[in-house]
Structures are given as C-alpha cells and as structure tokens.
Design a protein around this motif. Structure first.
Motif, PDB file in Angstrom:
ATOM      1  N   UNK A   1      27.958  27.657  36.562  1.00 58.79           N
ATOM      2  CA  UNK A   1      27.884  28.176  35.196  1.00 58.79           C
ATOM      3  C   UNK A   1      27.459  27.033  34.307  1.00 58.79           C
ATOM      4  N   UNK A   2      26.331  27.201  33.639  1.00 59.15           N
ATOM      5  CA  UNK A   2      25.743  26.138  32.822  1.00 59.15           C
ATOM      6  C   UNK A   2      25.588  24.857  33.630  1.00 59.15           C
ATOM      7  N   UNK A   3      25.243  25.007  34.892  1.00 59.71           N
ATOM      8  CA  UNK A   3      24.984  23.861  35.753  1.00 59.71           C
ATOM      9  C   UNK A   3      26.205  23.263  36.427  1.00 59.71           C
ATOM     10  N   UNK A   4      27.405  23.732  36.076  1.00 57.26           N
ATOM     11  CA  UNK A   4      28.626  23.197  36.676  1.00 57.26           C
ATOM     12  C   UNK A   4      29.118  24.127  37.784  1.00 57.26           C
ATOM     13  N   UNK A   5      29.570  23.567  38.923  1.00 58.43           N
ATOM     14  CA  UNK A   5      30.011  24.414  40.036  1.00 58.43           C
ATOM     15  C   UNK A   5      31.173  25.327  39.640  1.00 58.43           C
ATOM     16  N   UNK A   6      31.151  26.529  40.175  1.00 62.53           N
ATOM     17  CA  UNK A   6      32.217  27.503  39.949  1.00 62.53           C
ATOM     18  C   UNK A   6      32.934  27.732  41.285  1.00 62.53           C
ATOM     19  N   UNK A   7      34.237  27.547  41.288  1.00 62.89           N
ATOM     20  CA  UNK A   7      35.023  27.698  42.518  1.00 62.89           C
ATOM     21  C   UNK A   7      35.239  29.172  42.840  1.00 62.89           C
ATOM     22  N   UNK A   8      35.412  29.440  44.134  1.00 64.04           N
ATOM     23  CA  UNK A   8      35.636  30.791  44.618  1.00 64.04           C
ATOM     24  C   UNK A   8      37.082  30.973  45.050  1.00 64.04           C
ATOM     25  N   UNK A   9      37.559  32.207  44.983  1.00 66.39           N
ATOM     26  CA  UNK A   9      38.856  32.569  45.545  1.00 66.39           C
ATOM     27  C   UNK A   9      38.625  33.261  46.884  1.00 66.39           C
ATOM     28  N   UNK A  10      39.715  33.583  47.580  1.00 63.80           N
ATOM     29  CA  UNK A  10      39.604  34.186  48.909  1.00 63.80           C
ATOM     30  C   UNK A  10      39.131  35.635  48.827  1.00 63.80           C
ATOM     31  N   UNK A  11      38.300  36.000  49.777  1.00 65.96           N
ATOM     32  CA  UNK A  11      37.815  37.377  49.884  1.00 65.96           C
ATOM     33  C   UNK A  11      38.852  38.210  50.630  1.00 65.96           C
ATOM     34  N   UNK A  12      39.264  39.337  50.052  1.00 63.00           N
ATOM     35  CA  UNK A  12      40.171  40.232  50.770  1.00 63.00           C
ATOM     36  C   UNK A  12      39.739  41.694  50.692  1.00 63.00           C
ATOM     37  N   UNK A  13      38.590  41.953  50.090  1.00 65.47           N
ATOM     38  CA  UNK A  13      38.066  43.307  49.951  1.00 65.47           C
ATOM     39  C   UNK A  13      36.721  43.371  50.667  1.00 65.47           C
ATOM     40  N   UNK A  14      36.710  43.927  51.888  1.00 60.59           N
ATOM     41  CA  UNK A  14      35.487  43.977  52.690  1.00 60.59           C
ATOM     42  C   UNK A  14      35.272  45.374  53.261  1.00 60.59           C
ATOM     43  N   UNK A  15      34.046  45.630  53.673  1.00 62.94           N
ATOM     44  CA  UNK A  15      33.723  46.883  54.352  1.00 62.94           C
ATOM     45  C   UNK A  15      32.531  46.630  55.282  1.00 62.94           C
ATOM     46  N   UNK A  16      32.603  47.148  56.488  1.00 58.27           N
ATOM     47  CA  UNK A  16      31.516  47.010  57.454  1.00 58.27           C
ATOM     48  C   UNK A  16      31.149  48.388  57.973  1.00 58.27           C
ATOM     49  N   UNK A  17      29.870  48.712  57.941  1.00 58.30           N
ATOM     50  CA  UNK A  17      29.422  50.030  58.395  1.00 58.30           C
ATOM     51  C   UNK A  17      28.019  49.929  58.975  1.00 58.30           C
TER      52      UNK A  17
END
Length: 225
Positions: free
Chosen positions: A102-118
């Motif tokens: 964001x505006x050139x500064x890294x943005x950290x991520x949280x854990x993914x817990x909502x997924x779907x595979x089809x």
C-alpha cells in the motif's frame, strides 16, 4: 517446478500429485487464470483479497484422473476438500504467492481459513479469501498486488479476453467499496533478456528465484481521499 509442484516447489504442493507436463518444451509449462475481489468493511477499510485460481485444462485433467485412482471409499468432493487444505497449507509458506503493498509499503497477510476446491467446466478451481493482517484504510491510498510463481514454471494471469490482450472486468472487482474507488490491471512488460532466459529453460528446469516477478501482472485498487 512441476505444475503439481506449483504447487510443491513454489508452494502449492498438490497433495503429492507430482505431474509432469511432458508436452511443454519451454517456460511457462502451465497457467492459472486468476480473478480477485477486494473486500471492504463498513469503515471503508480493505480487509481481504478474495481470489479464484482456475488451473489450465490439461493439468486439471491429469489431477482429476490421479485423484480418481486414489484408494479408499472417499467421495470426489471429499478428495477435493482434502486437496484444497493441502494447497492452502503449502501456500501459507510462500505468502500465498501474493505480494501486496500500500503506497509502496509491504502489507502483511493473515492466515487463510476460507477455501473451496471444485472441478467445473474442465478446470480445477481453487478459491480462497486472503485476509490482511490489519484492515487497510484506503481513503487517498493505492494498494497494489502481484500474484506469481517465483520460478515462472507456471504463468499466473488475470482472466482475460480470448486472445489474452485485455483483462476482463470481472478479473478485479470490489465488494462494499467506498464511492469513487477504482481498479486497474497492468500487464507485465518484461525485459527481452528475461523473456529469452525463460524460453531457454526446458521442461526439466525451473528458473532463478523471482524470475516470475518479471512476468507478473499488477492489480491496483485506488480510493479517493
């Protein structure tokens, strides 16, 4: 990195399904069509990027054939769910192949817990919500993201028209965004030397670390101040 290793070596790790794309002679050896939706909260902060990855038809077919031969009485839906969990867990070790600023500064991520595979329309589809570690105020700011396999064994591009020249409107959308927020997808413009470097790699080789970033498209979300 094999496509199933898109998933092992670069981070997906598709449940041990080590697939060789033997008909491919130069990079990239497969592709993923991606679409992204920016999710906003009631305060106008960007909270997550919902992503959908559609694997190419050849790879999808090979994976489905291998999954159909797995021993046991589990249903295909259960096998797809298990595959999705492994994809999620392996992606987590590589920041989900997603690079956000964001505006050139890294943005950290949280854990993914909502997924779907089809499996739909001859394509294996992995969808997930990638939360940001902290809601990002967007008034007067621009958030950029790039999604890529670092070795460029797999090409990851936004959903586009038939000849691939123009991203589709649904390739980057916003949900509950404040009025005036806009989106843009910039096509990659790699140096010819990098194009040659990628083309020289045969199907048994993978590129230098971060080769894929030179071929990555950039999505942008901008909101007025």
């Amino acid at each position: 990195m094999r496509f199933a290793s898109l998933i092992a070596g670069a981070a997906l790790g598709l449940g041990g399904l080590l697939v060789t794309t033997s008909n491919a002679e130069a990079h990239p050896h497969g592709w993923v069509d991606i679409s992204v939706e920016g999710l906003f909260d009631a305060q106008g902060n960007l909270t997550a990027l919902r992503q959908r990855w559609r694997m190419d038809p050849f790879y999808s077919q090979v994976v489905m054939e291998d999954m159909s031969r797995v021993a046991g009485d589990s249903s295909m839906a259960e096998r797809l769910d298990a595959l999705g969990l492994e994809i999620r867990n392996n992606l987590a070790t590589q920041d989900n192949l997603t690079h956000i600023t964001r505006d050139g500064e890294p943005v950290a991520q949280a854990a993914v817990d909502d997924t779907n595979t089809e499996y739909r329309d001859d394509r294996l589809i992995f969808s997930f919500v990638l939360p940001l570690a902290e809601p990002q105020p967007m008034a007067g700011h621009t958030l950029h993201y790039r999604i890529f396999d670092s070795t460029y064994y797999i090409e990851m591009v936004h959903e586009a028209n038939e000849d691939g020249s123009q991203p589709l409107p649904e390739a980057l959308t916003l949900d509950d965004a404040p009025a005036g927020c806009t989106t843009h997808i910039a096509k990659a413009d790699p140096d010819p030397a990098k194009v040659m470097e990628a083309a020289m790699l045969d199907r048994t080789e993978q590129g230098e670390p971060n080769l894929g970033r030179f071929f990555a498209e950039t999505g942008a979300i901008t909101c007025p101040g």
